[in-house]
Structure formats: structure tokens, C-alpha cells
Enzyme design. Structure first.
Site, PDB file in Angstrom:
ATOM      1  N   ASP A 172     -23.760  -1.055  -2.693  1.00 23.49           N
ATOM      2  CA  ASP A 172     -22.651  -1.817  -3.276  1.00 23.49           C
ATOM      3  C   ASP A 172     -23.256  -2.694  -4.369  1.00 23.49           C
ATOM      4  OD1 ASP A 172     -20.473  -3.734  -3.749  1.00 23.49           O
ATOM      5  OD2 ASP A 172     -19.634  -3.010  -1.862  1.00 23.49           O
ATOM      6  N   THR A 230     -12.226   8.767   1.507  1.00 24.29           N
ATOM      7  CA  THR A 230     -10.893   8.221   1.810  1.00 24.29           C
ATOM      8  C   THR A 230     -10.523   7.182   0.751  1.00 24.29           C
ATOM      9  OG1 THR A 230     -11.883   6.540   3.218  1.00 24.29           O
ATOM     10  CG2 THR A 230     -11.067   8.519   4.334  1.00 24.29           C
ATOM     11  N   SER A 231     -11.249   7.191  -0.384  1.00 21.81           N
ATOM     12  CA  SER A 231     -11.053   6.107  -1.346  1.00 21.81           C
ATOM     13  C   SER A 231     -10.135   6.520  -2.502  1.00 21.81           C
ATOM     14  CB  SER A 231     -12.408   5.626  -1.841  1.00 21.81           C
ATOM     15  OG  SER A 231     -12.274   4.337  -2.350  1.00 21.81           O
ATOM     16  N   ARG A 232     -10.673   7.233  -3.470  1.00 19.73           N
ATOM     17  CA  ARG A 232      -9.851   7.783  -4.558  1.00 19.73           C
ATOM     18  C   ARG A 232     -10.461   9.120  -4.985  1.00 19.73           C
ATOM     19  NH1 ARG A 232      -6.417   4.921  -3.195  1.00 19.73           N
ATOM     20  NH2 ARG A 232      -5.267   3.324  -4.322  1.00 19.73           N
ATOM     21  N   ASP A 256      -9.387  12.603   2.148  1.00 18.00           N
ATOM     22  CA  ASP A 256      -8.026  12.079   2.302  1.00 18.00           C
ATOM     23  C   ASP A 256      -7.405  11.864   0.921  1.00 18.00           C
ATOM     24  OD1 ASP A 256      -5.849  11.055   3.892  1.00 18.00           O
ATOM     25  OD2 ASP A 256      -6.378   9.052   3.163  1.00 18.00           O
ATOM     26  N   GLU A 261      -4.290  14.929  -6.833  1.00 18.06           N
ATOM     27  CA  GLU A 261      -3.325  14.806  -5.727  1.00 18.06           C
ATOM     28  C   GLU A 261      -1.915  14.456  -6.188  1.00 18.06           C
ATOM     29  OE1 GLU A 261      -5.244  11.477  -3.519  1.00 18.06           O
ATOM     30  OE2 GLU A 261      -3.378  10.388  -3.877  1.00 18.06           O
TER      31      GLU A 261
HETATM   32  P1  NAD Z   1     -12.526  -3.856  -1.773  1.00 16.77           P
HETATM   33  O1  NAD Z   1     -12.240  -4.333  -3.139  1.00 16.77           O
HETATM   34  O2  NAD Z   1     -12.401  -4.800  -0.617  1.00 16.77           O
HETATM   35  O3  NAD Z   1     -13.997  -3.233  -1.711  1.00 16.77           O
HETATM   36  C1  NAD Z   1     -14.518  -2.395  -2.692  1.00 16.77           C
HETATM   37  C2  NAD Z   1     -16.034  -2.542  -2.663  1.00 16.77           C
HETATM   38  O4  NAD Z   1     -16.558  -1.621  -3.615  1.00 16.77           O
HETATM   39  C3  NAD Z   1     -16.492  -3.948  -3.079  1.00 16.77           C
HETATM   40  O5  NAD Z   1     -17.429  -4.435  -2.134  1.00 16.77           O
HETATM   41  C4  NAD Z   1     -17.124  -3.716  -4.438  1.00 16.77           C
HETATM   42  O6  NAD Z   1     -18.202  -4.602  -4.720  1.00 16.77           O
HETATM   43  C5  NAD Z   1     -17.602  -2.277  -4.302  1.00 16.77           C
HETATM   44  N1  NAD Z   1     -17.891  -1.658  -5.589  1.00 16.77           N
HETATM   45  C6  NAD Z   1     -17.294  -1.876  -6.791  1.00 16.77           C
HETATM   46  N2  NAD Z   1     -17.886  -1.158  -7.745  1.00 16.77           N
HETATM   47  C7  NAD Z   1     -18.866  -0.452  -7.142  1.00 16.77           C
HETATM   48  C8  NAD Z   1     -19.834   0.466  -7.600  1.00 16.77           C
HETATM   49  N3  NAD Z   1     -19.917   0.800  -8.893  1.00 16.77           N
HETATM   50  N4  NAD Z   1     -20.688   0.993  -6.706  1.00 16.77           N
HETATM   51  C9  NAD Z   1     -20.629   0.635  -5.394  1.00 16.77           C
HETATM   52  N5  NAD Z   1     -19.742  -0.234  -4.898  1.00 16.77           N
HETATM   53  C10 NAD Z   1     -18.877  -0.774  -5.764  1.00 16.77           C
HETATM   54  O7  NAD Z   1     -11.594  -2.588  -1.544  1.00 16.77           O
HETATM   55  P2  NAD Z   1     -11.142  -1.942  -0.165  1.00 16.77           P
HETATM   56  O8  NAD Z   1      -9.905  -2.615   0.321  1.00 16.77           O
HETATM   57  O9  NAD Z   1     -12.298  -1.846   0.749  1.00 16.77           O
HETATM   58  O10 NAD Z   1     -10.687  -0.497  -0.655  1.00 16.77           O
HETATM   59  C11 NAD Z   1     -11.614   0.436  -1.189  1.00 16.77           C
HETATM   60  C12 NAD Z   1     -10.847   1.570  -1.820  1.00 16.77           C
HETATM   61  O11 NAD Z   1     -10.177   2.312  -0.786  1.00 16.77           O
HETATM   62  C13 NAD Z   1      -9.705   1.132  -2.754  1.00 16.77           C
HETATM   63  O12 NAD Z   1     -10.181   0.892  -4.061  1.00 16.77           O
HETATM   64  C14 NAD Z   1      -8.766   2.289  -2.696  1.00 16.77           C
HETATM   65  O13 NAD Z   1      -9.108   3.163  -3.768  1.00 16.77           O
HETATM   66  C15 NAD Z   1      -9.086   2.987  -1.383  1.00 16.77           C
HETATM   67  N6  NAD Z   1      -7.968   2.961  -0.431  1.00 16.77           N
HETATM   68  C16 NAD Z   1      -7.561   4.145   0.125  1.00 16.77           C
HETATM   69  C17 NAD Z   1      -6.513   4.158   1.037  1.00 16.77           C
HETATM   70  C18 NAD Z   1      -6.055   5.436   1.707  1.00 16.77           C
HETATM   71  O14 NAD Z   1      -4.935   5.474   2.238  1.00 16.77           O
HETATM   72  N7  NAD Z   1      -6.860   6.478   1.747  1.00 16.77           N
HETATM   73  C19 NAD Z   1      -5.855   2.964   1.368  1.00 16.77           C
HETATM   74  C20 NAD Z   1      -6.307   1.770   0.799  1.00 16.77           C
HETATM   75  C21 NAD Z   1      -7.358   1.781  -0.110  1.00 16.77           C
END
Ligand code: NAD
Length: 327
Positions: A172, A230-232, A256, A261
Site C-alpha cells: 500500500d 473484488t475491487s475494480r 467479482d 462489466e
Molecule cells: P479505501 O480507500 O479504504 O482503501 C484503499 C486503499 O488502497 C488505501 O489504503 C490506499 O492507500 C490504497 N492505495 C491507493 N493507491 C494505491 C496504490 N497505487 N497501490 C497500492 N495501494 C493503494 O477503500 P476501500 O473501502 O477499502 O475499497 C477498496 C476498493 O474496493 C474501492 O476502491 C472499490 O473499488 C472496491 N469496492 C468493491 C466493492 C464490491 O462490491 N466488489 C464494494 C466496495 C468497494
């Protein structure tokens, strides 16, 4: 406020109606995009989800129609042209954390299913096949898991992994001292991926993270490792990952989210010919498990999304500080 809510399903209506703090909401099934933006005439705000398009063209129509507020009922805001919103004087609010555990638990569900092949066992046994052939998995205990992004969801996921006795490596741009104290070892991306049996993505989609997993970074994976996203979708270069699966460099894949999508997820195409050859190829692998962006989809998360969305709207109406402001 008069609010046009896009991309709504019956479950969105149910929770938004239940927690509505007195606003006039119109539910539309269509997504917000260049074609549907004109529907916002006469509304003060729009309420949108992950695959709605909030680019400069859409925002320009919204501004012309008098829309002042974009309410994202999600955490990610990679679909918003922030600069254009700022220039056009449109505020954008989001739900930064509604239930990180919902997504973290879904990531673990993908891992357990891929590893122990419970989906295959379920089908086999329904057909009277009680064989164990090709169902062997591995213990999670003592395995190395790489967590990319240790924000709200990544942190919740680390807790789950530690319950399984995994050795947790993390990458991170901000280190979390509490996680370090609990035994999570931060390193460079290269160090974090090296020798990991499982790699799980929890960072947002930004320019810096677009196609983070590609042909080059896949070479840093332990051969046969499992990748979970599960992120993007845009974090993963889909055709590179398909090549990784074909060569065996990637042992299994749980998704996911998927880069294309927006054209597929949340809808039923079971009677249609899928035109997207990349997802068709992914579906053909026995070691790939895809869910259609359902990580967030728990009762608790839906309640929080509705409650926080209305708090955001009420704060805007009352001219209070927008704590969940994107723009
Ligand atoms: P968050 O903002 O709490 O955490 C994101 C983390 O990523 C932070 O600690 C940040 O420092 C880190 N980060 C940023 N740039 C980075 C990089 N270049 N390399 C490594 N780490 C980096 O967000 P969150 O609430 O934990 O959510 C994370 C992601 O999950 C969201 O951005 C969203 O895309 C995805 N999400 C998916 C679903 C789903 O239904 N599948 C639901 C909610 C969120």
C-alpha cells in the site's frame, strides 16, 4: 430534493424507500450515460451506482438541467470526471465505507470456493457423483497471502486471513501501523507478490493502479498462485490474465469485478448470445470463478448505503459540511 435514481433494481428501491428522509425519488432502471442524461430535467440530484457514466458530457447535461448534486451509492468514484464536476459546480458525494466486511467476506468466499471446489462438489453430488477426483485443495493455514491495498476492505480482509492462520504480506502507499503490529508485513509490490499463494486486490482504480496486474507483474507471481479481484475490473489486464491462466502461471482466478462489466453485470443474459469474447473465454476455464459485482450485496451494506446516502443529501440541503464529499 427531487432525486433521479439510476440503475435501480427492486432491492435498491426497497432500501432507499425504507430509509428515505423525506425526498421525492424517481426510480429509473436505465443506467446514467450520454443517452439517458436528458432524463434528469427537473431534478435537483441524481443517485447513481458503480457502472453509471459520470463523464464530462453527462455532467454538462446535468448542469444544464439544473442538477446540483451527484449521490454515489458506492465507495469507488473512478467513473466520475472530478475535474469536470468541479468546473461545472456540481457536488459529488459517496458512501466511503458501508460494510468493508461484506466485500472482505466475499473475497474469502471466492478463495474458499476456488480452493476447495465446493461449487463442483455441489453439482457432482446432485448428479450422484461422490468421487473426490480433482477436488483437492490446499490448507490456507501457513500460506502466504498478498493483500494489495489495506484500506477499510483490505484491513477487514487481513483480519479474516489471520483467522485462517495465513502469513500476510501487504502493499500500500500508506502503511497501517495497527496492521503491522498484528503481524502484517509491508513490502514493495515485488516483495509482496513474491511467493504468495493468494493475491487479493483491494486498492482503488486510479491512473496509478490501472492494469496493475498485467503480463509483467504476473511474472512476479509464484507459478500457480490464485488471484482475487473484488475491487475494480480495470486493475487487471484481462487478456494478459487469460494468457497467464493458459500457461499455468496463474493457478486460479476469482473475479467479482470485470473491466467490461458495465455491459453485462446486474442483468440477465441467459437467453442471449454473449458478445464479449473475453468473458466467454474466462467462463470456459475450470479454475475461474466469476460473480457479478456482488461483494457489497449484504443486508447490512444495503442499509448503510441507504442511510449514508440520505445523510449526504440532507447535509447538502442543510448547507452543512459534506463529510463524504468527492468534489
Ligand atoms: P479505501 O480507500 O479504504 O482503501 C484503499 C486503499 O488502497 C488505501 O489504503 C490506499 O492507500 C490504497 N492505495 C491507493 N493507491 C494505491 C496504490 N497505487 N497501490 C497500492 N495501494 C493503494 O477503500 P476501500 O473501502 O477499502 O475499497 C477498496 C476498493 O474496493 C474501492 O476502491 C472499490 O473499488 C472496491 N469496492 C468493491 C466493492 C464490491 O462490491 N466488489 C464494494 C466496495 C468497494
Amino acid at each position: 430534493m427531487k432525486i433521479a435514481t439510476f440503475s435501480t433494481h427492486h432491492y435498491d428501491e426497497q432500501f432507499l424507500n425504507e430509509y428515505n428522509t423525506g425526498h421525492d425519488i424517481t426510480f429509473m432502471k436505465v443506467p446514467l450515460n450520454e443517452q439517458t442524461a436528458l432524463l434528469t430535467k427537473g431534478f435537483d440530484a441524481v443517485c447513481v451506482f458503480v457502472n453509471d457514466v459520470i463523464n464530462k458530457a453527462v455532467l454538462t447535461v446535468l448542469a444544464d438541467n439544473g442538477v446540483q448534486l451527484v449521490v454515489l451509492r458506492c465507495a469507488g468514484f473512478n467513473n466520475v470526471d472530478i475535474k469536470a464536476a468541479r468546473e461545472l459546480g456540481i457536488s459529488v458525494v459517496r458512501v466511503p465505507a458501508y460494510s468493508p466486511e461484506a466485500v472482505a467476506e466475499h473475497a474469502m468466499a471466492l478463495i474458499l470456493t476456488l480452493n476447495r471446489k465446493t461449487h463442483k462438489a455441489y453439482n457432482r453430488i446432485r448428479e450422484g457423483n461422490f468421487s473426490l477426483e480433482r477436488l483437492m485443495g490446499f490448507n490456507l493455514h501457513n500460506r502466504k497471502a498478498a493483500v494489495i491495498g489495506t484500506g477499510s476492505i483490505g484491513k477487514a480482509f487481513c483480519k479474516i486471513l489471520s483467522g485462517f492462520g495465513c502469513n500476510i504480506a501487504a502493499f500500500d502507499i500508506h502503511l497501517d501501523p495497527a496492521l503491522q503490529q498484528s503481524g502484517v508485513v509491508y513490502g514493495t509490490l515485488e516483495e509482496t507478490l513474491a511467493d504468495a499463494d493468494i493475491v487479493s486486490l483491494h486498492c482503488p482504480l486510479l491512473e496509478s493502479t490501472h492494469h496493475l496486474i498485467n503480463a509483467d507483474t504476473l511474472k512476479l507471481f509464484k507459478p500457480g498462485a490464485m488471484l482475487i479481484n473484488t475491487s475494480r475490473g480495470g486493475l487487471v489486464h484481462t487478456s494478459d490474465v487469460i494468457e497467464g491462466l493458459k500457461s499455468g502461471q496463474l493457478g486460479s482466478l476469482g473475479l467479482d469485478v470485470y473491466e467490461q462489466e458495465a455491459n453485462l453485470f446486474f442483468r440477465d443474459f441467459s437467453e442471449d448470445i454473449i458478445q464479449d469474447d473475453l468473458i466467454a473465454r474466462l467462463i470456459s476455464f475450470p479454475n475461474v470463478l466469476i460473480t457479478s459485482h456482488q461483494g457489497f450485496f449484504t443486508k447490512e451494506a444495503m442499509e448503510q448505503i441507504a442511510v449514508i446516502s440520505f445523510k449526504n443529501i440532507d447535509a447538502f440541503v442543510a448547507n452543512e459540511e459534506l463529510v463524504n464529499k468527492v468534489v
